[in-house]
Design a protein around this motif. Structure first.
Motif, PDB file in Angstrom:
ATOM      1  N   GLN A  61      -7.131   4.086  -1.212  1.00  0.00           N
ATOM      2  CA  GLN A  61      -7.608   4.257   0.158  1.00  0.00           C
ATOM      3  C   GLN A  61      -8.335   3.000   0.611  1.00  0.00           C
ATOM      4  O   GLN A  61      -9.141   2.433  -0.138  1.00  0.00           O
ATOM      5  CB  GLN A  61      -8.548   5.458   0.250  1.00  0.00           C
ATOM      6  CG  GLN A  61      -8.947   5.832   1.672  1.00  0.00           C
ATOM      7  CD  GLN A  61      -9.736   7.126   1.731  1.00  0.00           C
ATOM      8  OE1 GLN A  61     -10.115   7.686   0.711  1.00  0.00           O
ATOM      9  NE2 GLN A  61      -9.985   7.606   2.937  1.00  0.00           N
ATOM     10  N   ASP A  62      -8.031   2.565   1.830  1.00  0.00           N
ATOM     11  CA  ASP A  62      -8.719   1.432   2.449  1.00  0.00           C
ATOM     12  C   ASP A  62      -8.735   0.194   1.559  1.00  0.00           C
ATOM     13  O   ASP A  62      -9.743  -0.497   1.427  1.00  0.00           O
ATOM     14  CB  ASP A  62     -10.158   1.822   2.813  1.00  0.00           C
ATOM     15  CG  ASP A  62     -10.213   2.947   3.834  1.00  0.00           C
ATOM     16  OD1 ASP A  62      -9.288   3.034   4.667  1.00  0.00           O
ATOM     17  OD2 ASP A  62     -11.161   3.746   3.784  1.00  0.00           O
ATOM     18  N   GLY A  63      -7.592  -0.087   0.922  1.00  0.00           N
ATOM     19  CA  GLY A  63      -7.471  -1.298   0.123  1.00  0.00           C
ATOM     20  C   GLY A  63      -8.139  -1.242  -1.235  1.00  0.00           C
ATOM     21  O   GLY A  63      -8.309  -2.278  -1.885  1.00  0.00           O
ATOM     22  N   VAL A  64      -8.506  -0.050  -1.696  1.00  0.00           N
ATOM     23  CA  VAL A  64      -9.177   0.096  -2.986  1.00  0.00           C
ATOM     24  C   VAL A  64      -8.414   1.078  -3.867  1.00  0.00           C
ATOM     25  O   VAL A  64      -8.100   2.199  -3.442  1.00  0.00           O
ATOM     26  CB  VAL A  64     -10.631   0.588  -2.812  1.00  0.00           C
ATOM     27  CG1 VAL A  64     -11.299   0.766  -4.186  1.00  0.00           C
ATOM     28  CG2 VAL A  64     -11.425  -0.384  -1.952  1.00  0.00           C
ATOM     29  N   ASP A  87      -7.326  -8.148  -5.086  1.00  0.00           N
ATOM     30  CA  ASP A  87      -7.588  -8.808  -6.363  1.00  0.00           C
ATOM     31  C   ASP A  87      -6.459  -8.580  -7.373  1.00  0.00           C
ATOM     32  O   ASP A  87      -6.505  -9.092  -8.479  1.00  0.00           O
ATOM     33  CB  ASP A  87      -8.914  -8.303  -6.947  1.00  0.00           C
ATOM     34  CG  ASP A  87      -9.445  -9.205  -8.049  1.00  0.00           C
ATOM     35  OD1 ASP A  87      -9.426 -10.447  -7.877  1.00  0.00           O
ATOM     36  OD2 ASP A  87      -9.872  -8.679  -9.098  1.00  0.00           O
ATOM     37  N   VAL A  88      -5.443  -7.823  -6.984  1.00  0.00           N
ATOM     38  CA  VAL A  88      -4.344  -7.494  -7.896  1.00  0.00           C
ATOM     39  C   VAL A  88      -3.232  -8.534  -7.764  1.00  0.00           C
ATOM     40  O   VAL A  88      -2.707  -8.765  -6.676  1.00  0.00           O
ATOM     41  CB  VAL A  88      -3.791  -6.087  -7.600  1.00  0.00           C
ATOM     42  CG1 VAL A  88      -2.579  -5.795  -8.482  1.00  0.00           C
ATOM     43  CG2 VAL A  88      -4.875  -5.036  -7.816  1.00  0.00           C
ATOM     44  N   PRO A 130       0.821  -1.223   0.000  1.00  0.00           N
ATOM     45  CA  PRO A 130       0.000   0.000   0.000  1.00  0.00           C
ATOM     46  C   PRO A 130       0.850   1.266   0.000  1.00  0.00           C
ATOM     47  O   PRO A 130       0.483   2.265  -0.631  1.00  0.00           O
ATOM     48  CB  PRO A 130      -0.823  -0.138   1.283  1.00  0.00           C
ATOM     49  CG  PRO A 130      -0.954  -1.615   1.486  1.00  0.00           C
ATOM     50  CD  PRO A 130       0.378  -2.164   1.051  1.00  0.00           C
ATOM     51  N   GLU A 131       1.998   1.233   0.697  1.00  0.00           N
ATOM     52  CA  GLU A 131       2.874   2.397   0.718  1.00  0.00           C
ATOM     53  C   GLU A 131       3.406   2.709  -0.677  1.00  0.00           C
ATOM     54  O   GLU A 131       3.522   3.882  -1.054  1.00  0.00           O
ATOM     55  CB  GLU A 131       4.036   2.159   1.680  1.00  0.00           C
ATOM     56  CG  GLU A 131       3.660   2.128   3.146  1.00  0.00           C
ATOM     57  CD  GLU A 131       2.986   0.823   3.567  1.00  0.00           C
ATOM     58  OE1 GLU A 131       2.365   0.821   4.645  1.00  0.00           O
ATOM     59  OE2 GLU A 131       3.087  -0.177   2.828  1.00  0.00           O
ATOM     60  N   HIS A 132       3.716   1.688  -1.444  1.00  0.00           N
ATOM     61  CA  HIS A 132       4.160   1.900  -2.817  1.00  0.00           C
ATOM     62  C   HIS A 132       3.064   2.570  -3.634  1.00  0.00           C
ATOM     63  O   HIS A 132       3.336   3.469  -4.445  1.00  0.00           O
ATOM     64  CB  HIS A 132       4.535   0.567  -3.472  1.00  0.00           C
ATOM     65  CG  HIS A 132       5.763  -0.058  -2.897  1.00  0.00           C
ATOM     66  ND1 HIS A 132       6.147  -1.347  -3.210  1.00  0.00           N
ATOM     67  CD2 HIS A 132       6.704   0.418  -2.041  1.00  0.00           C
ATOM     68  CE1 HIS A 132       7.264  -1.637  -2.564  1.00  0.00           C
ATOM     69  NE2 HIS A 132       7.620  -0.579  -1.844  1.00  0.00           N
ATOM     70  N   LEU A 133       1.820   2.131  -3.460  1.00  0.00           N
ATOM     71  CA  LEU A 133       0.712   2.721  -4.207  1.00  0.00           C
ATOM     72  C   LEU A 133       0.515   4.185  -3.840  1.00  0.00           C
ATOM     73  O   LEU A 133       0.275   5.034  -4.716  1.00  0.00           O
ATOM     74  CB  LEU A 133      -0.572   1.936  -3.948  1.00  0.00           C
ATOM     75  CG  LEU A 133      -0.599   0.489  -4.451  1.00  0.00           C
ATOM     76  CD1 LEU A 133      -1.851  -0.215  -3.964  1.00  0.00           C
ATOM     77  CD2 LEU A 133      -0.519   0.444  -5.973  1.00  0.00           C
TER      78      LEU A 133
END
Length: 199
Positions: free
Chosen positions: A165-168, A187-188, A132-135
């Motif tokens: 945000q929040d896994g989306v 799902d990625v 998530p930090e990379h995103l």
């Protein structure tokens, strides 16, 4: 004029650890040691030391990979802190400083083989996005995704990452509706930064 690819070269500082000891028959027992390094605590230690080495030299840890093919290779990727800035990439000298700092920890570690290779480099322009930090670092930039559940009839596509945000992930597809689509991070299968070099 677009950003030249050579400004995104993966500068690599390599270092081979000197062989300090051998087994009684004269050959290093790499196979026995290979299972030990992947103990959760050993992995956590290497990541912690790499993060400290990066911070001490004004950069940030991006990722750590460990590969065993006869010899151990520890790959450390460093980058500028904060959001992605295409005009700034880590330099070879910074990689070398992080490598030297980290070596002291690795050489003292009892759960690493005597013969290993340490590589410190930038993650490159079309880097894998694993966390998530990379995103969060690449919001506003184009990404390429491979997903388990098709989106607009495709499992692989590119688009601008509008938000995370929040896994989306909210992605405006290169080929698709004019509104961003929501994609679950769970799902990625693979995500990477996508850059079109304009020369």
């Amino acid at each position: 004029m677009g950003l030249r690819q050579d400004r995104w070269s993966s500068f690599v500082a390599k270092r081979r650890r000197r062989k300090q000891a051998s087994s009684q028959d004269g050959s290093a027992d790499i196979s026995a040691q290979a299972g030990e390094v992947y103990a959760p605590q050993a992995v956590a230690n290497i990541r912690e030391w790499a993060a400290e080495a990066a911070a001490a030299n004004g950069v940030a840890l991006y990722d750590v990979e460990m590969v065993v093919h006869g010899r151990w290779t520890i790959r450390v990727y460093i980058d500028r802190p904060g959001p992605l800035n295409p005009e700034e990439s880590v330099k070879a000298g910074e990689c070398q400083k992080v490598s030297r700092y980290l070596e002291a920890y690795l050489d003292a570690a009892s759960d690493l083989p005597d013969n290993y290779v340490l590589e410190v480099s930038s993650p490159g322009i079309e880097r894998l996005l694993k966390t998530p930090e990379h995103l969060e670092m690449v919001v506003g930039h184009r990404v390429q995704l491979v997903v388990r559940t098709q989106v607009e009839g495709k499992n692989k596509f590119s688009g601008e990452l509008m938000a995370y945000q929040d896994g989306v992930l909210s992605v405006l597809l290169d080929e698709g509706p004019n509104e961003p689509v929501d994609i679950q991070w769970a799902d990625v299968k693979e995500a990477r930064l996508k850059y079109d070099f304009d020369f």
